[in-house]
Design an enzyme around this catalytic site. Structure first.
Site, PDB file in Angstrom:
ATOM      1  N   GLY A  20      20.506  31.881  82.801  1.00  0.00           N
ATOM      2  CA  GLY A  20      21.661  31.115  81.890  1.00  0.00           C
ATOM      3  C   GLY A  20      22.377  31.275  81.790  1.00  0.00           C
ATOM      4  CD  GLU A  39      23.455  42.325  79.944  1.00  0.00           C
ATOM      5  OE1 GLU A  39      22.966  40.710  79.622  1.00  0.00           O
ATOM      6  OE2 GLU A  39      22.389  42.876  78.815  1.00  0.00           O
ATOM      7  N   GLY A  90      17.573  39.407  83.352  1.00  0.00           N
ATOM      8  CA  GLY A  90      15.818  39.675  83.989  1.00  0.00           C
ATOM      9  C   GLY A  90      15.861  40.133  85.558  1.00  0.00           C
ATOM     10  CB  ALA A  95       8.072  39.978  90.520  1.00  0.00           C
ATOM     11  CB  VAL A 237      28.776  33.799  66.727  1.00  0.00           C
ATOM     12  CG1 VAL A 237      29.419  32.646  66.714  1.00  0.00           C
ATOM     13  CG2 VAL A 237      28.733  34.123  67.892  1.00  0.00           C
ATOM     14  CG  HIS A 477       5.937  34.377  82.772  1.00  0.00           C
ATOM     15  ND1 HIS A 477       5.347  34.082  83.587  1.00  0.00           N
ATOM     16  CD2 HIS A 477       6.984  34.891  83.725  1.00  0.00           C
ATOM     17  CE1 HIS A 477       5.232  34.524  84.573  1.00  0.00           C
ATOM     18  NE2 HIS A 477       6.583  35.758  84.878  1.00  0.00           N
ATOM     19  N   GLY A 510      15.808  30.654  78.373  1.00  0.00           N
ATOM     20  CA  GLY A 510      14.307  30.272  78.452  1.00  0.00           C
ATOM     21  C   GLY A 510      14.221  29.378  77.049  1.00  0.00           C
TER      22      GLY A 510
HETATM   23  C1  LIG Z   1       8.801  42.914  84.873  1.00  0.00           C
HETATM   24  C2  LIG Z   1       9.366  41.301  84.865  1.00  0.00           C
HETATM   25  C3  LIG Z   1       8.409  40.370  86.055  1.00  0.00           C
HETATM   26  C4  LIG Z   1       8.675  38.738  86.087  1.00  0.00           C
HETATM   27  N1  LIG Z   1       8.912  38.069  87.232  1.00  0.00           N
HETATM   28  C5  LIG Z   1       9.492  36.903  87.499  1.00  0.00           C
HETATM   29  C6  LIG Z   1       9.407  36.018  88.224  1.00  0.00           C
HETATM   30  O1  LIG Z   1       8.320  36.733  89.120  1.00  0.00           O
HETATM   31  N2  LIG Z   1       9.842  35.464  88.772  1.00  0.00           N
HETATM   32  C7  LIG Z   1      10.404  34.219  87.524  1.00  0.00           C
HETATM   33  O2  LIG Z   1      10.242  33.445  87.081  1.00  0.00           O
HETATM   34  N3  LIG Z   1      10.055  35.697  85.842  1.00  0.00           N
HETATM   35  C8  LIG Z   1       9.728  36.033  86.163  1.00  0.00           C
HETATM   36  N4  LIG Z   1      10.312  37.507  85.174  1.00  0.00           N
HETATM   37  C9  LIG Z   1      10.708  35.936  83.643  1.00  0.00           C
HETATM   38  C10 LIG Z   1      12.270  36.404  83.712  1.00  0.00           C
HETATM   39  O3  LIG Z   1      13.084  37.557  84.044  1.00  0.00           O
HETATM   40  C11 LIG Z   1      13.056  35.777  83.031  1.00  0.00           C
HETATM   41  O4  LIG Z   1      12.326  34.826  82.493  1.00  0.00           O
HETATM   42  C12 LIG Z   1      14.113  35.556  82.992  1.00  0.00           C
HETATM   43  O5  LIG Z   1      14.646  36.622  82.837  1.00  0.00           O
HETATM   44  C13 LIG Z   1      14.541  35.287  81.881  1.00  0.00           C
HETATM   45  O6  LIG Z   1      15.494  34.347  82.202  1.00  0.00           O
HETATM   46  P1  LIG Z   1      17.420  34.511  80.775  1.00  0.00           P
HETATM   47  O7  LIG Z   1      17.882  33.633  81.408  1.00  0.00           O
HETATM   48  O8  LIG Z   1      16.137  33.303  79.484  1.00  0.00           O
HETATM   49  O9  LIG Z   1      17.029  35.556  79.710  1.00  0.00           O
HETATM   50  P2  LIG Z   1      17.302  36.468  80.759  1.00  0.00           P
HETATM   51  O10 LIG Z   1      17.176  37.060  82.258  1.00  0.00           O
HETATM   52  O11 LIG Z   1      15.703  37.750  79.387  1.00  0.00           O
HETATM   53  O12 LIG Z   1      18.643  36.979  80.199  1.00  0.00           O
HETATM   54  C14 LIG Z   1      19.555  37.390  78.818  1.00  0.00           C
HETATM   55  C15 LIG Z   1      20.357  38.455  78.464  1.00  0.00           C
HETATM   56  O13 LIG Z   1      20.819  38.600  77.389  1.00  0.00           O
HETATM   57  C16 LIG Z   1      20.677  40.105  76.864  1.00  0.00           C
HETATM   58  N5  LIG Z   1      21.295  39.740  75.588  1.00  0.00           N
HETATM   59  C17 LIG Z   1      20.022  39.602  74.736  1.00  0.00           C
HETATM   60  N6  LIG Z   1      20.695  39.393  73.588  1.00  0.00           N
HETATM   61  C18 LIG Z   1      21.608  40.051  73.145  1.00  0.00           C
HETATM   62  C19 LIG Z   1      23.022  40.208  72.757  1.00  0.00           C
HETATM   63  N7  LIG Z   1      22.962  39.691  71.636  1.00  0.00           N
HETATM   64  N8  LIG Z   1      24.320  40.364  72.728  1.00  0.00           N
HETATM   65  C20 LIG Z   1      24.347  40.620  74.938  1.00  0.00           C
HETATM   66  N9  LIG Z   1      23.340  40.292  75.456  1.00  0.00           N
HETATM   67  C21 LIG Z   1      22.532  40.561  74.764  1.00  0.00           C
HETATM   68  C22 LIG Z   1      19.914  40.600  77.505  1.00  0.00           C
HETATM   69  O14 LIG Z   1      19.910  41.881  77.374  1.00  0.00           O
HETATM   70  C23 LIG Z   1      19.341  39.790  78.806  1.00  0.00           C
HETATM   71  O15 LIG Z   1      20.329  40.899  79.756  1.00  0.00           O
HETATM   72  C24 LIG Z   1       9.990  37.898  84.709  1.00  0.00           C
HETATM   73  C25 LIG Z   1      10.082  39.268  83.740  1.00  0.00           C
HETATM   74  C26 LIG Z   1       9.625  40.478  83.800  1.00  0.00           C
HETATM   75  C27 LIG Z   1      10.032  41.220  82.874  1.00  0.00           C
END
Ligand SMILES: Cc1cc2nc3c(=O)[nH]c(=O)nc-3n(C[C@H](O)[C@H](O)[C@H](O)COP(=O)(O)OP(=O)(O)OC[C@H]3O[C@@H](n4cnc5c(N)ncnc54)[C@H](O)[C@@H]3O)c2cc1C
Ligand code: SF4
Length: 549
Positions: A20, A39, A90, A95, A237, A477, A510
């Site tokens: 996102g 980050e 993530g 994967a 914030v 997830h 998410g």
């Molecule tokens: C081992 C593993 C395998 C996976 N495999 C798959 C797959 O094959 N396919 C798939 O669709 N999904 C997979 N997923 C799930 C996927 O990684 C997540 O659903 C996805 O990354 C979520 O996206 P997001 O934008 O919600 O947040 P994220 O990608 O989790 O990013 C959020 C970021 O915000 C940062 N953050 C949090 N709090 C703060 C704060 N207070 N200040 C600053 N930064 C902050 C975190 O450090 C993180 O980097 C997998 C997850 C794991 C753990």
């Protein structure tokens, strides 16, 4: 009095750089805004990624005990949540499986009827797939071939599919491991290497083949002026200049996330904020901000409707295998064993044998002490009747080469709630706690499939130890917790991701997903963020000056 935009440090600050956050960053800089991403995690390159899972300090994220990797596990009463923490969120540890959910997901949950989703989402999925370089997996490893064989034997061979993956796979006639100029963005992106099918995606790709967010959205955004503050955690914030609804902008306070002491607090002003800290991170941050009265008007629905894909991990270990089951991409294929239940073949690369600590012989039975007793009985019986076989299953060496993990997901709806409370274990400050119905730790039909798999492969079926001992399922997830709805009584954001009660504040990750997807969620999170950013207008004075990637 409202400040002039140029008196603010940035137009937008984005909290988190996952799917996102990265989409938001690129699309906002393209619209002419001055944007910063804050980050918590580190930047990763092929050089500093861990070579094996024994390098725990480069794999796990727990800075309080000097673990500064990119993968985190958070333990709750109802669920263990696995997630990424890095520049690129993530995407560094995931994967790369990129699946679209079935259309029916748009008819359930609090987002139903907020939009003609089935009509508008395909275009956003297409754009997300283009940006992430999604392609149908060409590399079927021995584990995928075994999955197909077992599916055929179980009568569901027709459901076998190759996963769609965000990986640069070799064009016809090119080998794995060959470096080529940017294949995705007309030469504007970084050069890439073709995937060699080493199976290491979840340890971070050291071959430059995985399309992580730092190689597409963030890379292009930085070229257009995005500023990234890595290893920096947002802790506060607050609205600026007494405008309680944030209409005059916000002050964002952050501190060094990897420091024990001397956390070097810094603060920035901005017109708008995009919270993109993942389902868990956004819930946690927004709960804190509401509780400490920084953003008191946030909806009381924070933490409600937290969903998993009802995942269950089981596996099969084949000590006598002639094949290297770790080869292929991390998740190369999948099948459906019934209309709700989906199984994917997962592998870890050679060198990741420490994962063996999580696996043990397959155990069914009812959750709770009875299941632990049954597991102990199975272990004793197996050790007495087949001591050598039991030893070979339990010992760590060769685990990754000899094992296939079966990731089982169900699209049945169910949810948990998260609360912000003091616990009796640690009453000194509030923290996230889970509430609600227990999620099943094993799916009987999937266990049966694992047994058939083991029989055909000549191996032994495995359960995951924490699921037996603590009756707590794990999920990678975790979704929801700041769901979309038509009012603050039903959700935290509206159908355009705008936070109820505040101006120029969005949630884009998410946490806004408002139904159980039944498939891996990253493509959906990316597509939703593409749609959300589409509603934000161009900055007037830069109209048309910046080229869209
Ligand atoms: C081992 C593993 C395998 C996976 N495999 C798959 C797959 O094959 N396919 C798939 O669709 N999904 C997979 N997923 C799930 C996927 O990684 C997540 O659903 C996805 O990354 C979520 O996206 P997001 O934008 O919600 O947040 P994220 O990608 O989790 O990013 C959020 C970021 O915000 C940062 N953050 C949090 N709090 C703060 C704060 N207070 N200040 C600053 N930064 C902050 C975190 O450090 C993180 O980097 C997998 C997850 C794991 C753990
Ligand atoms: S299989 Fe290996 S080379 Fe291919 S994307 Fe995954 S880690 Fe990179």
């Amino acid at each position: 009095m409202s400040r002039d935009g140029n008196q603010l440090d940035f137009d937008f600050i984005i909290v988190g750089s996952g799917f996102g956050g990265s989409v938001s960053a690129l699309r906002l800089v393209e619209k002419g805004y001055r944007v910063a991403v804050i980050e918590m995690g580190r930047r990763w390159t092929a050089e500093n990624l861990p070579k094996t899972s024994w390098q725990m300090h480069r794999w796990f994220w727990r800075p309080g005990i000097a673990l500064r990797g990119f993968f985190n596990m958070r333990f709750f009463r109802h669920v263990t949540i696995l997630h990424g923490c890095a520049v690129g969120g993530g995407s560094i540890t995931y994967a790369c499986t990129m699946l679209r959910p079935l259309d029916k997901v748009w008819d359930s949950g609090s987002w139903a009827r907020l939009e003609d989703w089935k009509q508008v989402m395909p275009a956003h999925y297409d754009e997300a797939s283009r940006m992430l370089g999604v392609t149908t997996n060409k590399i079927l490893g021995p584990a995928d071939k075994l999955l197909r064989k077992v599916a055929e034997s179980a009568g569901v061979g027709g459901t076998f599919y190759r996963t769609n993956v965000a990986i640069f796979q070799a064009p016809e006639g090119v080998q794995g491991g060959v470096t080529m100029p940017d294949p995705y963005f007309g030469g504007e992106g970084p050069e890439r290497a073709t995937c060699d099918g080493c199976g290491g995606c979840m340890m971070g790709c050291r071959k430059n083949a995985k399309n992580t967010l730092d190689k597409n959205y963030l890379y292009l955004a930085e070229k257009r002026g995005l500023k990234i503050f890595a290893e920096t955690r947002v802790v506060d914030v607050v609205p600026l200049d007494g405008a309680e609804d944030g209409s005059c902008g916000y002050r964002v306070t952050a501190e060094k996330s990897t420091a024990f002491v001397m956390k070097q607090p810094q603060s920035f002003t901005c017109r708008g904020v995009v919270i993109a800290a993942s389902a868990l991170g956004s819930m946690e941050l927004l709960f804190k901000l509401k509780d400490k009265k920084s953003l008191p008007s946030l909806s009381n629905m924070i933490g409600r409707y937290v969903r998993t894909n009802s995942e269950s991990l089981i596996g099969v270990r084949v000590p006598d295998t002639q094949d290297d089951l770790s080869k292929g991409v991390a998740i190369g294929s999948g099948i459906y064993i019934d209309e709700h239940t989906h199984i994917e073949a997962v592998r870890y690369p050679t060198g990741l044998d420490s994962m063996s600590a999580w696996s043990t012989i397959l155990t069914g039975g009812r959750p709770g002490p009875g299941r632990v007793a049954l597991w102990l009985k199975n272990l004793v019986v197996s050790s007495v009747l087949h001591p050598i076989r039991t030893f070979r299953i339990m010992q760590p060496f060769g685990w990754a080469r000899e094992s296939v993990i079966l990731l089982c997901m169900q699209a049945l709806d169910g949810h948990l709630d998260m609360r912000w409370e003091r616990t009796w274990l640690w009453p000194f400050r509030k923290s996230l706690v889970s509430r609600g119905e227990r999620i099943p730790t094993f799916i009987p039909a999937a266990n049966k499939f694992a047994e058939l798999f083991a029989k055909i492969a000549g191996g032994t079926a495995m359960s995951m130890l924490p699921q037996i001992l603590f009756d707590i399922p794990g999920t990678a997830h975790c979704l929801g917790g700041c769901v979309m709805a038509d009012s603050p009584q039903r959700g935290v954001v509206d159908g355009r991701h705008r936070v109820f009660g505040y101006r120029n504040m969005y949630v884009c990750d998410g946490s806004v997903v408002s139904a159980n997807l039944g498939v891996n969620p990253s493509l959906t999170i990316t597509a939703l963020a593409e749609r959300a950013m589409g509603f934000i207008p161009m900055k007037p004075e830069t109209r048309g000056r910046i080229r869209r990637a």
